[in-house]
Enzyme design. Structure first.
Site, mmCIF file in Angstrom:
data_model
loop_
_atom_site.group_PDB
_atom_site.id
_atom_site.type_symbol
_atom_site.label_atom_id
_atom_site.label_comp_id
_atom_site.label_asym_id
_atom_site.label_seq_id
_atom_site.Cartn_x
_atom_site.Cartn_y
_atom_site.Cartn_z
ATOM 1 N N GLU A 1 -9.337 -10.034 4.082
ATOM 2 C CA GLU A 1 -9.663 -8.647 3.749
ATOM 3 C C GLU A 1 -11.015 -8.525 3.068
ATOM 4 O OE1 GLU A 1 -7.834 -4.694 1.488
ATOM 5 O OE2 GLU A 1 -6.622 -6.517 1.661
ATOM 6 N N SER B 1 0.824 -1.214 0.000
ATOM 7 C CA SER B 1 0.000 0.000 0.000
ATOM 8 C C SER B 1 0.853 1.257 0.000
ATOM 9 C CB SER B 1 -0.952 0.005 1.202
ATOM 10 O OG SER B 1 -0.271 -0.308 2.403
#
Length: 252
Positions: A162, A26
């Site tokens: 997730e 990320s």
């Protein structure tokens, strides 16, 4: 578990008692200016992982293996993952997982490289699946449970789940013996993970399953605005911020 991408943030996260620090891909969106995680390179991941590992004393440091650093050639994948341990100082690696990573997980663990698996929403597959909630029907939910079992059997030491339904997160947690770490997967996972930017309020917004616990962005904006105003008005630097050497008087 919390992400960190540099030494200062990693030191704070470690001092706070976080158990695992993830150097996430990320960083592509949050630190490197990319539009997604896909452009992140192995070299970039190794550099940021090393900066985090240097200052982390207690937390387990995980390197998030970037897109195409594994999955095509096993020898190359082992070399890339091994580099995170040998050169960057990580304690383990995280793989966005699927049927193609079961054998690799087994081989890496045999070689002494701890592996965290990752199921549900896998951002590196966004061009294929989109960034949507996963496991929302019976067939896809059963596939996630099955893949979770396979990766646990292959030696993964933990599993990130997730953006899946909370009841599926609970079912996976019950189905395997290794810890589950949820991000948008409900409260019944064994642990939770978020990006540090969302937790401290550095990003402009937060995902629906996330929460901002601070307003660092607001504090930064105010501090930078105050600095600009002080320089433009001449208030900074003041006398206390400057040093005068008397022996240089003859220069004037």
């Amino acid at each position: 578990m919390l992400t960190a991408y540099d030494a200062p943030s990693a030191a704070i996260v470690d001092d706070a008692g976080v158990d695992m620090v993830l150097v996430g891909d990320s960083m592509g969106n949050l630190r490197l200016g990319y539009d997604s995680t896909l452009p992140v390179t192995v070299d970039e991941m190794a550099s940021h992982t090393a900066s985090v590992a240097r200052v982390t004393e207690d937390a387990f440091v995980l390197a998030d293996m970037p897109f195409l650093s594994y999955g095509a050639d096993e020898a190359e994948a082992i070399e890339n993952c091994g580099r995170m341990i040998k050169e960057a100082g990580a304690d383990g690696v995280k793989l966005e997982s699927g049927p193609h990573t079961v054998d690799l997980t087994r081989r890496l663990t045999q070689l002494g490289i701890p592996v965290q698996a990752h199921l549900g929403l896998t951002p590196q597959s966004e061009n294929e699946t989109g960034l949507f909630r996963q496991g929302t029907d019976e067939e896809s939910a059963e596939e996630i449970v099955d893949l979770a079992r396979q990766h646990a059997d292959a030696g993964a030491f933990s599993l990130v789940l997730e953006h899946i339904p909370a009841n599926l997160g609970a079912a996976v947690t019950d189905a395997i013996d290794i810890p589950t770490i949820g991000i948008g997967a409900g409260p019944d996972c064994d642990g939770q993970v978020l990006t540090v930017d969302e937790v401290i309020g550095l990003s402009e917004g937060a995902a629906p399953f996330s929460k901002q616990f601070g307003d660092v962005r607001g504090e930064m904006e105010a501090a930078v605005a105050d600095y600009v105003a002080a320089v433009e008005s001449g208030a900074f630097p003041a006398e206390e911020h400057s040093y005068v050497e008397d022996d240089l008087d003859d220069l004037y």
